[in-house]
Motif scaffolding. Structure first.
Motif, PDB file in Angstrom:
ATOM      1  N   ARG A   1       3.808  24.748  -1.892  1.00 37.68           N
ATOM      2  CA  ARG A   1       4.616  25.960  -2.004  1.00 37.68           C
ATOM      3  C   ARG A   1       4.512  26.802  -0.724  1.00 37.68           C
ATOM      4  NH1 ARG A   1       8.144  27.299  -6.283  1.00 37.68           N
ATOM      5  NH2 ARG A   1       7.684  25.859  -7.977  1.00 37.68           N
ATOM      6  N   ASN A   2       5.667  27.182  -0.214  1.00 38.65           N
ATOM      7  CA  ASN A   2       5.712  28.054   0.965  1.00 38.65           C
ATOM      8  C   ASN A   2       5.743  29.493   0.463  1.00 38.65           C
ATOM      9  OD1 ASN A   2       6.124  29.075   3.558  1.00 38.65           O
ATOM     10  ND2 ASN A   2       8.356  28.869   3.412  1.00 38.65           N
ATOM     11  N   VAL A   3       4.558  29.972   0.041  1.00 37.68           N
ATOM     12  CA  VAL A   3       4.504  31.246  -0.682  1.00 37.68           C
ATOM     13  C   VAL A   3       4.873  32.420   0.213  1.00 37.68           C
ATOM     14  CG1 VAL A   3       2.715  30.347  -2.231  1.00 37.68           C
ATOM     15  CG2 VAL A   3       2.055  31.735  -0.252  1.00 37.68           C
ATOM     16  N   SER A   4       5.251  33.504  -0.434  1.00 38.48           N
ATOM     17  CA  SER A   4       5.579  34.728   0.317  1.00 38.48           C
ATOM     18  C   SER A   4       4.370  35.665   0.307  1.00 38.48           C
ATOM     19  CB  SER A   4       6.774  35.413  -0.344  1.00 38.48           C
ATOM     20  OG  SER A   4       6.440  35.701  -1.682  1.00 38.48           O
ATOM     21  N   LEU A   5       4.481  36.693   1.130  1.00 39.88           N
ATOM     22  CA  LEU A   5       3.334  37.595   1.311  1.00 39.88           C
ATOM     23  C   LEU A   5       2.909  38.273   0.005  1.00 39.88           C
ATOM     24  CD1 LEU A   5       4.030  39.355   4.738  1.00 39.88           C
ATOM     25  CD2 LEU A   5       2.330  37.596   4.225  1.00 39.88           C
ATOM     26  N   ASP A   6       3.848  38.551  -0.901  1.00 43.32           N
ATOM     27  CA  ASP A   6       3.419  39.236  -2.135  1.00 43.32           C
ATOM     28  C   ASP A   6       2.553  38.310  -2.992  1.00 43.32           C
ATOM     29  OD1 ASP A   6       5.415  37.586  -2.995  1.00 43.32           O
ATOM     30  OD2 ASP A   6       6.448  39.083  -4.212  1.00 43.32           O
ATOM     31  N   VAL A   7       2.791  36.999  -2.928  1.00 45.77           N
ATOM     32  CA  VAL A   7       1.936  36.052  -3.651  1.00 45.77           C
ATOM     33  C   VAL A   7       0.568  35.963  -2.961  1.00 45.77           C
ATOM     34  CG1 VAL A   7       1.630  33.616  -4.274  1.00 45.77           C
ATOM     35  CG2 VAL A   7       3.848  34.750  -4.620  1.00 45.77           C
ATOM     36  N   VAL A   8       0.582  35.969  -1.609  1.00 47.04           N
ATOM     37  CA  VAL A   8      -0.688  35.976  -0.865  1.00 47.04           C
ATOM     38  C   VAL A   8      -1.512  37.191  -1.317  1.00 47.04           C
ATOM     39  CG1 VAL A   8      -1.736  36.286   1.431  1.00 47.04           C
ATOM     40  CG2 VAL A   8       0.273  34.797   1.156  1.00 47.04           C
ATOM     41  N   GLU A   9      -0.840  38.341  -1.431  1.00 45.04           N
ATOM     42  CA  GLU A   9      -1.531  39.578  -1.809  1.00 45.04           C
ATOM     43  C   GLU A   9      -2.075  39.500  -3.238  1.00 45.04           C
ATOM     44  OE1 GLU A   9       0.943  43.141  -1.750  1.00 45.04           O
ATOM     45  OE2 GLU A   9      -0.791  44.284  -1.028  1.00 45.04           O
ATOM     46  N   LYS A  10      -1.262  39.008  -4.171  1.00 44.86           N
ATOM     47  CA  LYS A  10      -1.687  38.885  -5.579  1.00 44.86           C
ATOM     48  C   LYS A  10      -2.922  37.996  -5.692  1.00 44.86           C
ATOM     49  CE  LYS A  10       2.760  38.964  -8.029  1.00 44.86           C
ATOM     50  NZ  LYS A  10       3.656  38.130  -8.855  1.00 44.86           N
ATOM     51  N   LEU A  11      -2.889  36.844  -5.031  1.00 50.04           N
ATOM     52  CA  LEU A  11      -4.009  35.898  -5.137  1.00 50.04           C
ATOM     53  C   LEU A  11      -5.251  36.460  -4.442  1.00 50.04           C
ATOM     54  CD1 LEU A  11      -2.108  32.520  -4.633  1.00 50.04           C
ATOM     55  CD2 LEU A  11      -3.228  33.320  -6.719  1.00 50.04           C
ATOM     56  N   ALA A  12      -5.062  37.089  -3.285  1.00 51.58           N
ATOM     57  CA  ALA A  12      -6.212  37.672  -2.572  1.00 51.58           C
ATOM     58  C   ALA A  12      -6.862  38.759  -3.420  1.00 51.58           C
ATOM     59  CB  ALA A  12      -5.748  38.247  -1.234  1.00 51.58           C
ATOM     60  N   LYS A  13      -6.048  39.621  -4.020  1.00 51.54           N
ATOM     61  CA  LYS A  13      -6.601  40.710  -4.855  1.00 51.54           C
ATOM     62  C   LYS A  13      -7.349  40.142  -6.049  1.00 51.54           C
ATOM     63  CE  LYS A  13      -4.167  44.862  -3.617  1.00 51.54           C
ATOM     64  NZ  LYS A  13      -2.776  45.421  -3.540  1.00 51.54           N
TER      65      LYS A  13
END
Lengths: 66, 66
Positions: free
Chosen positions: B42-54
């Motif tokens: 999956r070529n995720v977007s920044l909001d998914v990066v943020e959700k997973l990081a949080k």
């Protein structure tokens, strides 16, 4: 997060002394799109993060660190 | 870059001792989607990066560093 990313892209671009045209060309994206990215208006995907990071000569983490 | 990101998500999830179900629930994404993300599909977007990081309790840079 889009705001943080956009701000970091602009900061690093300024450090390089590049115009938006130069960065857009190096990264292979449209200038208008880059302007929206820098203004935090685009929820970019990882491949765009990678393109911009490579063009700017930094690691992707440098553009997403809060 | 999707591969690097997926691998990092899986590594940090394992460090937390979480299952995919637990992380998917915490991040508010579907488990099947998380599985594809971890597999670099999956070529995720920044909001998914943020959700997973949080959800994982790390900064987003920890998940995109090469």
């Amino acid at each position: 997060m889009a705001e943080v990313f956009g701000k970091r892209v602009r900061e690093v671009r300024h450090e390089r002394g590049w115009t938006q045209e130069q960065l857009a060309f190096e990264a292979g994206v449209k200038r208008a799109y880059l302007s929206e990215v820098e203004n935090g208006q685009r929820n970019v995907s990882l491949d765009v993060v990678e393109k911009l990071a490579k063009a700017l000569g930094v690691g992707p983490e440098a553009l997403v660190a809060e």
